[in-house]
Design an enzyme around this catalytic site. Structure first.
Site, short mmCIF file in Angstrom:
data_model
loop_
_atom_site.label_atom_id
_atom_site.label_comp_id
_atom_site.label_asym_id
_atom_site.label_seq_id
_atom_site.Cartn_x
_atom_site.Cartn_y
_atom_site.Cartn_z
N ASP A 183 -30.27 71.00 19.15
CA ASP A 183 -30.18 72.45 18.97
C ASP A 183 -31.59 72.95 18.65
OD1 ASP A 183 -29.31 75.06 18.74
OD2 ASP A 183 -27.53 74.57 17.57
C1 NOJ Z 1 -28.83 77.88 18.24
C2 NOJ Z 1 -27.35 77.79 18.44
O1 NOJ Z 1 -26.79 76.97 17.44
C3 NOJ Z 1 -26.95 77.25 19.80
O2 NOJ Z 1 -25.57 77.40 19.94
C4 NOJ Z 1 -27.70 77.94 20.91
O3 NOJ Z 1 -27.31 77.41 22.14
C5 NOJ Z 1 -29.18 77.78 20.67
N1 NOJ Z 1 -29.55 78.36 19.39
C6 NOJ Z 1 -30.01 78.42 21.77
O4 NOJ Z 1 -29.92 79.79 21.68
#
Ligand code: NOJ
Length: 716
Positions: A279
């Site tokens: 993530d």
């Molecule tokens: C953080 C989030 O937890 C995730 O779901 C997302 O895909 C990413 N950021 C990218 O935006």
């Protein structure tokens, strides 16, 4: 000539051969570059462009900040994506294209209802269609890869990200995970209207303590396998191309640094062949978790745990080369990560089709058929929780007050995680009601609770009161301590109830909230979620009977915040009757699977096709469904199963089948569910799958309190 070029450039060669061929040509720096994902903003554009030129970038996330779902995002122009792609393809030694990822969570330009609402449809075919439309629109905008579906089981709606998932039930979430993966990827993700899917957030992220996003979770191994892993297993079996490692710490190991979760379970046990992306900066955050001393240590831990691509923090790019030289990471693991990323790029056909036609999008995005689907889905996802004979409304000429803080709202209807939807294209409920019922005189008022609002209500023959949450009150990082409507709304409902007129409470919300008595005793209560671009029209269709409210709750609605975590499929306990509260019943406010339509159904005559089956055998359970009302309508027939005696405590019942059944008034049809090892087994001690001998009870009915039951035995 293709035949004379390198094998990796030859699309007639199998992906595995192309990957091996390319890998043997790559320097360590080029390999590491493939594992680096960047985001591009004006301030870093020049530097990123140079890094791409040097082969230091494998992927671009089309986002401009770390809370992409909760903050405004600039739209990425196709020309801009193509420009940087051109550098990767034409100016680097090996010409490996970038893979562009974006959060396409519940639609692109056509915004569908939030995923939790999609789950309420109990309808895989429509979920697949919605994700296919999202893929088509996103692909036309240069997106190759969507960071969805979000497969986190959530039992605590204080957690803001409950909005993004498919609710509390592993079986429903698993079936919808498959639908979403097929919707995005189709049979061949290389088709120009498909994208690669990403199952996230692996794993157990929804069990954050206190419902606070990013917080620690503690989940036993059996619950992990039986509940939280189930939708990921389904997505892997459906061929999902990527998985995202979560931010949180699970059982004492950050998910992004866990060899056990990423390699032993995901890659070995589940057999996942795609690639794992971290993530956003979750590799660097291993330092915050205090399992890594510094960013270099974090890069080593994450790669060796099984992360294949580092989302934006640069730890891999900065440190893997040094770590490799010092022998602190395994060269074979590095190659494995690169193979997985390259495999996805070949599967997607990026070597053959790296660019996007800038003209294509205009024909596709927000196309009339996409809007029609979104409208249909908004109606099918809406859950009618109370109806004292008022709905559906007739379209006669009269005065209808459409009031409340969300009656004139556009943005909130789209919901959280909307990067490409257009607010101005979204109708308000006031506008939609006026359009669907042109005969009526519509009375509206400004948003705030005011004399004016109550005066309009007092003048009307019927009141539609739109309450709920803004889009910013849920989603990533947006948790609440109390499951209540925002300030003032309870009082407003009470004030309208005090007028003693027919009134409908329409709740627009990304999570369950606890409703006061006035709302529960309204003439009708419609839970319409955050319903997307065409949501207002879909709700108006339901209110006036052009569509039936088709939704059933995909999670339990609690009576009080103090009830959470609450879920219907809890385990059997030793003193069930004594496991209670002094101050209120421990039962839910509204049950999992419940919801009304505009007609009534009965379930009768349950039959199991065999009294006894072998542990690897199958049987059919069926029941007669009858439309006992005066209108045609649809119900969601649900099949629940209990293993009566097992070696570990098992849930009191679990959903193991569902089907939508449409019947004319007076019509009956037998609905049947197949039960076999997949439905009857579970993961027991030491993570072993088993179907245990003994009796099973099965119920078929309209919600999780179904009491039409039968029994059968699994023989020794
Ligand atoms: C953080 C989030 O937890 C995730 O779901 C997302 O895909 C990413 N950021 C990218 O935006």
């Amino acid at each position: 000539m293709i035949e004379d070029g390198p094998v990796y450039r030859n699309p007639t060669q199998p992906v595995a051969r192309r990957v091996e061929d390319l890998l043997t040509r790559m320097t360590p720096a080029e390999k590491i570059g493939q594992l680096n994902q960047v985001f591009v903003v004006p301030e870093n554009r020049e530097q990123i462009t140079e890094l791409i030129r040097q082969g230091g970038v494998g992927s671009r996330i089309i986002a401009t900040s770390h809370l992409a779902g909760s903050t405004e995002q600039q739209a990425a122009e196709v020309e801009d994506l193509n420009d940087l792609q051109r550098i990767a393809v034409e100016e680097t030694r090996l010409g490996i294209p970038l893979i562009h990822g974006r959060d396409i969570i519940h639609g692109h330009r056509t915004v569908f209802p939030i995923p939790l609402a999609l789950a309420a449809m109990f309808d895989e075919a429509l979920v697949e269609e919605a994700f296919a439309v999202a893929a088509r629109e996103a692909a036309s905008a240069g997106v190759h890869w969507s960071f969805a579906p979000m497969l986190d089981i959530a039992r605590d709606p204080r957690w803001g990200r409950v909005v993004e998932g498919f609710g509390e039930d592993p079986y429903l979430a698993s079936r919808l995970a498959i639908a979403a993966v097929h919707g995005f990827q189709g049979d061949d993700p290389a088709a120009p209207d498909r994208v690669l899917a990403c199952a996230k957030h692996y794993v157990g992220y929804g069990a954050a303590e206190g419902g606070r996003d990013y917080n620690t979770a503690e989940i036993s191994d059996t619950t992990l396998r039986n509940v939280y892993l189930a939708p990921f297993r389904a997505a892997v079996d459906a061929g999902v191309g990527s998985v995202m490692s979560a931010f949180h710490d699970l059982n004492g190991e950050p998910a992004t640094g866990s060899f056990y979760l990423l390699t032993e379970i995901l890659k070995h046990e589940l057999g996942f062949q795609g690639f794992v992306v971290s993530d956003w900066a979750s590799v660097a955050e291993l330092v915050n978790h205090r399992v890594a001393a510094d960013r270099c240590d974090a890069a080593r831990i994450a790669l060796m745990a099984g992360v294949d691509m580092d989302m934006v923090c640069g730890c891999f790019q900065e440190h893997l080369a040094g770590l490799l030289e010092r022998g602190a990471i395994d060269a074979a693991r590095l190659d494995d990560a690169v193979r997985r990323v390259l495999g996805a790029k070949f599967r997607l056909g990026l070597f053959e089709r790296p660019y996007t036609d800038p003209q294509a999008g205009a024909r596709v995005r927000f196309a009339p058929e996409h809007r029609a689907l979104a409208r249909r889905i908004a109606a099918r996802a809406a859950v009618l929780l109370e109806n004292r004979g008022l709905l559906p409304l007739t379209k006669e000429a009269r005065r209808i007050a459409v009031i409340g803080p969300l009656a004139q709202e556009r943005r909130a209807l789209l919901g959280s995680w909307v990067l490409d939807g257009i607010i101005a294209e979204t109708q308000t409920l006031v506008e939609a009601v006026a359009e669907v019922c042109p005969q009526a005189e519509i009375l509206s008022a400004s948003r705030a609770l005011s004399d004016e609002m109550l005066m309009r209500a007092a003048e009307a023959d019927v009141v539609i009161l739109a309450v709920g949450e803004s889009d910013a009150r849920n989603g990533e990082y947006n948790n609440v301590a109390e499951l209540r409507l925002p300030a003032g709304q309870d009082e407003l409902i009470e004030a309208v109830a005090g007028l003693e007129k027919p009134f409908i409470v329409v709740v627009l919300s990304g999570r369950p909230v606890v409703l006061n008595r006035a709302a529960r005793q309204a003439s009708a209560l419609l839970w319409a979620w955050h319903p997307g671009s065409m949501g207002a029209a879909g709700i108006a269709d339901v209110l006036f009977g052009d569509a039936e409210p088709g939704g059933r709750l995909p999670l339990t609605f609690p009576r009080s915040t103090g009830h959470v975590p609450i879920h219907y499929n809890h385990r059997s306990t030793g003193r069930p009757a004594m496991s209670r509260y002094h101050d209120m019943p421990a039962t839910p406010l509204y049950r999992f699977g419940s919801g009304l339509g505009y007609t009534t159904f009965t379930f009768s005559d349950i039959v199991v096709s065999a009294a006894t089956i072998a542990a690897d055998g199958h049987l059919t359970v069926s029941a007669l469904v009858t439309n006992t009302g005066l209108r045609a309508g649809e119900t969601v027939a649900q099949c629940y199963v209990r293993d009566d005696v097992a070696s570990i405590t098992r849930p009191v019942r679990e959903l193991k089948g569902f089907a939508r059944v449409a019947l004319a008034p007076g019509e009956s049809r037998r609905v049947a569910f197949d039960l076999g090892p997949a439905e009857l087994g579970f993961y027991g001690r030491h993570g072993r799958w088993r179907v245990e001998p003994g009796t099973f009870t099965v119920w078929v009915g309209a919600d999780s309190s179904a009491n039409l039951e039968a029994r059968f035995t699994v023989a020794l």
